[in-house]
Write a protein that holds these residues in place. Structure first.
Motif, PDB file in Angstrom:
ATOM      1  N   UNK A 126      18.864  -5.696 -12.333  1.00  0.00           N
ATOM      2  CA  UNK A 126      20.002  -4.814 -12.031  1.00  0.00           C
ATOM      3  C   UNK A 126      20.713  -4.317 -13.285  1.00  0.00           C
ATOM      4  N   UNK A 127      20.132  -4.586 -14.468  1.00  0.00           N
ATOM      5  CA  UNK A 127      20.776  -4.142 -15.711  1.00  0.00           C
ATOM      6  C   UNK A 127      20.273  -2.747 -16.103  1.00  0.00           C
ATOM      7  N   UNK A 128      21.004  -2.130 -17.033  1.00  0.00           N
ATOM      8  CA  UNK A 128      20.599  -0.815 -17.525  1.00  0.00           C
ATOM      9  C   UNK A 128      20.270  -0.953 -19.017  1.00  0.00           C
ATOM     10  N   UNK A 129      19.104  -0.427 -19.430  1.00  0.00           N
ATOM     11  CA  UNK A 129      18.707  -0.570 -20.843  1.00  0.00           C
ATOM     12  C   UNK A 129      18.684   0.780 -21.555  1.00  0.00           C
ATOM     13  N   UNK A 130      19.059   0.743 -22.839  1.00  0.00           N
ATOM     14  CA  UNK A 130      18.938   1.959 -23.641  1.00  0.00           C
ATOM     15  C   UNK A 130      18.671   1.590 -25.086  1.00  0.00           C
ATOM     16  N   UNK A 131      17.983   2.494 -25.793  1.00  0.00           N
ATOM     17  CA  UNK A 131      17.795   2.299 -27.236  1.00  0.00           C
ATOM     18  C   UNK A 131      18.536   3.435 -27.919  1.00  0.00           C
ATOM     19  N   UNK A 132      19.590   3.092 -28.653  1.00  0.00           N
ATOM     20  CA  UNK A 132      20.375   4.141 -29.320  1.00  0.00           C
ATOM     21  C   UNK A 132      20.056   4.143 -30.806  1.00  0.00           C
ATOM     22  N   UNK A 133      20.209   5.312 -31.423  1.00  0.00           N
ATOM     23  CA  UNK A 133      20.056   5.397 -32.880  1.00  0.00           C
ATOM     24  C   UNK A 133      21.222   4.665 -33.533  1.00  0.00           C
ATOM     25  N   UNK A 134      20.920   3.875 -34.553  1.00  0.00           N
ATOM     26  CA  UNK A 134      21.949   3.031 -35.178  1.00  0.00           C
ATOM     27  C   UNK A 134      22.273   3.524 -36.586  1.00  0.00           C
ATOM     28  N   UNK A 135      23.572   3.501 -36.930  1.00  0.00           N
ATOM     29  CA  UNK A 135      23.983   3.785 -38.308  1.00  0.00           C
ATOM     30  C   UNK A 135      24.119   5.256 -38.608  1.00  0.00           C
ATOM     31  N   UNK A 136      24.426   6.039 -37.606  1.00  0.00           N
ATOM     32  CA  UNK A 136      24.493   7.496 -37.781  1.00  0.00           C
ATOM     33  C   UNK A 136      25.870   8.024 -38.152  1.00  0.00           C
ATOM     34  N   UNK A 137      26.144   9.206 -37.678  1.00  0.00           N
ATOM     35  CA  UNK A 137      27.317   9.972 -38.111  1.00  0.00           C
ATOM     36  C   UNK A 137      28.621   9.390 -37.579  1.00  0.00           C
ATOM     37  N   UNK A 138      29.680   9.659 -38.323  1.00  0.00           N
ATOM     38  CA  UNK A 138      31.014   9.258 -37.876  1.00  0.00           C
ATOM     39  C   UNK A 138      31.695  10.419 -37.173  1.00  0.00           C
TER      40      UNK A 138
END
Ligand SMILES: Nc1ncnc2c1ncn2[C@@H]1O[C@H](COP(=O)(O)OP(=O)(O)OP(=O)(O)O)[C@@H](O)[C@H]1O
Ligand SMILES: C[C@@](O)(CCO)CC(=O)[O-]
Ligand SMILES: [Mg+2]
Length: 386
Positions: A366-378
């Motif tokens: 029942x969880x939701x997974x995502x892979x986000x880009x890390x260390x990007x723009x402010x």
């Protein structure tokens, strides 16, 4: 004149909660943003209201500016100097929020709307305007939605305040602000975070303002330079929680067991320092990356154990840990915990098939997974092309 500002969410790789008590923490921006557009009506619009449109939720709030003036006669309106809030100002804001009809299952928004009113009136007084907010971040889930909201809002408000922020109005697309402007936006956003979090450390608004990866300790920011690819699976347990009460819970435990809790906070400090050194040290080959990843994985497990001792884990978080450990993967909560999002380190040499299997198993819980880009723009602002 209309401005649009955006600010990213974040993950905390190590040190949440302990950072509120003076330990170091490591955080990175992620490529999911909150957007705030702000516009002052023209005289032809004949609009005398301050409006806040939370577009994703289909909610609109409005206050006649006369009512704001009547409720808050001591309005600020000085962007360069941040007022400290008085009890009266907070009471006035509470009464302005109370008269809005906020759906019962959205009462968490009260703190966000209060932060909006405080930031708006402190910077622009009782001028009519319309702010529209959208976000790619799940709210109240540990990915820094409150900070992204406060940073984007402060950036938009300051960009339209005549003299506090220098901008290139002819710039096409998103523009990064200068050093002193970023500092000012960060300071105002921190005040907004205080309304939402109670006692924030400042790490969330700081990483959202500056982007990339940072180490943060006692209000001091160190930029982390790295060429190490860090890939995390983010799992949202979808268990709702709120950062303010979790932070307060840890402080209560620290008062009850001061010696034990200081030891825990010191251990977290060492973990964050070691983690930031590993991430920053040069990489020569794949073997070095694998060794580093193994160390990071262990540090994440140690940090999670300490977060559990602080009382901020949750059965849903433990379920993710159990599930990912079957695949020899390490997981820790991120942000305030108590549910929300957790991070699982995805080593560089891990096969895509394994990732697919873990994700499928987590989704079946029942969880939701995502892979986000890390260390990007402010944080960035934009005057055209939107
Ligand atoms: N886009 C938004 N619009 C309006 N209010 C928002 C928005 N994003 C965040 N908020 C406010 O912030 C609250 C969530 O803040 P909270 O600090 O509890 O969670 P978080 O910031 O997502 O997680 P963490 O602090 O652990 O990183 C919401 O309930 C709401 O009041
Ligand atoms: C839990 C906490 O440490 C991080 C929330 O993202 C609170 C804070 O530092 O303000
Ligand atoms: Mg928050």
């Amino acid at each position: 004149m209309e401005v649009r500002a955006r600010a990213p969410g974040k993950i905390i790789l190590a040190g949440e909660h302990a950072v509120v008590h003076g330990s170091a923490a490591v955080a990175a921006a992620i490529d999911l943003y909150t957007y705030v557009s702000l516009r002052f009506p023209t005289p032809e619009d004949n609009d005398e209201e301050l409006k806040l449109h939370l577009k994703d939720m289909g909610l609109e709030f409005s206050w006649p500016v006369g009512k704001i003036k009547e409720t808050m006669p001591e309005l600020g309106g000085v962007p360069g100097s941040i007022p400290s809030y008085s009890l009266e100002a907070m009471k006035a804001i509470a009464s302005l929020v109370e008269e809005q009809s906020i759906p019962e299952d959205n009462t968490g928004l009260i703190s966000g709307i209060s932060a909006f009113l405080w930031l708006y009136t402190s910077i622009h007084g009782n001028k009519p305007a319309k702010a529209v907010v959208t976000s790619e971040l799940p709210l109240g889930s540990g990915l820094g939605s409150s900070a992204a909201f406060c940073v984007a809002l402060s950036a938009a408000l300051l960009s339209l305040s005549s003299d506090s922020v220098k901008l290139d109005f002819n710039h096409q697309g998103w523009q990064v602000l200068g050093k002193s402007e970023l500092e000012l936006v960060n300071k105002w956003a921190f005040e907004g975070e205080k309304i939402i979090h109670g006692k924030p450390s400042g790490i969330d608004n700081t990483v959202s303002t500056y982007g990339n990866m940072i180490k943060f300790k006692s209000g001091e920011l160190t930029h982390i330079k790295t060429n190490m690819p860090v890939k995390m699976l983010i799992t949202n347990t979808k268990v709702g929680r709120n950062t303010k009460s979790l932070v307060a819970g840890v402080s209560k435990r620290a008062l009850k067991h001061p010696i034990a809790m200081v030891s825990i906070f010191n251990a977290v400090d060492s973990i964050s320092n070691e983690l930031s050194e590993i991430i920053q040290s040069p990489i020569s080959d794949d073997l070095v990356i694998t060794e580093k990843e193994e160390k990071i994985a262990e540090l994440m497990e140690m940090n999670q154990g300490l977060l559990q001792s602080m009382g901020v884990s949750h059965t849903s978080i433990e379920t993710v840990i159990r599930t990912t450990s079957k695949y020899k993967l390490s997981t820790k909560l991120t942000g305030a915990g108590g549910g929300g999002c957790v991070l699982t380190l995805l080593p560089t040499l891990l096969s895509g098939t394994v990732v697919d299997k873990v994700v499928a198993e987590l989704v079946s819980c029942g969880f939701h997974c995502l892979v986000a880009g890390i260390g990007g723009r402010g944080m960035e602002v934009c005057f055209n092309g939107f």
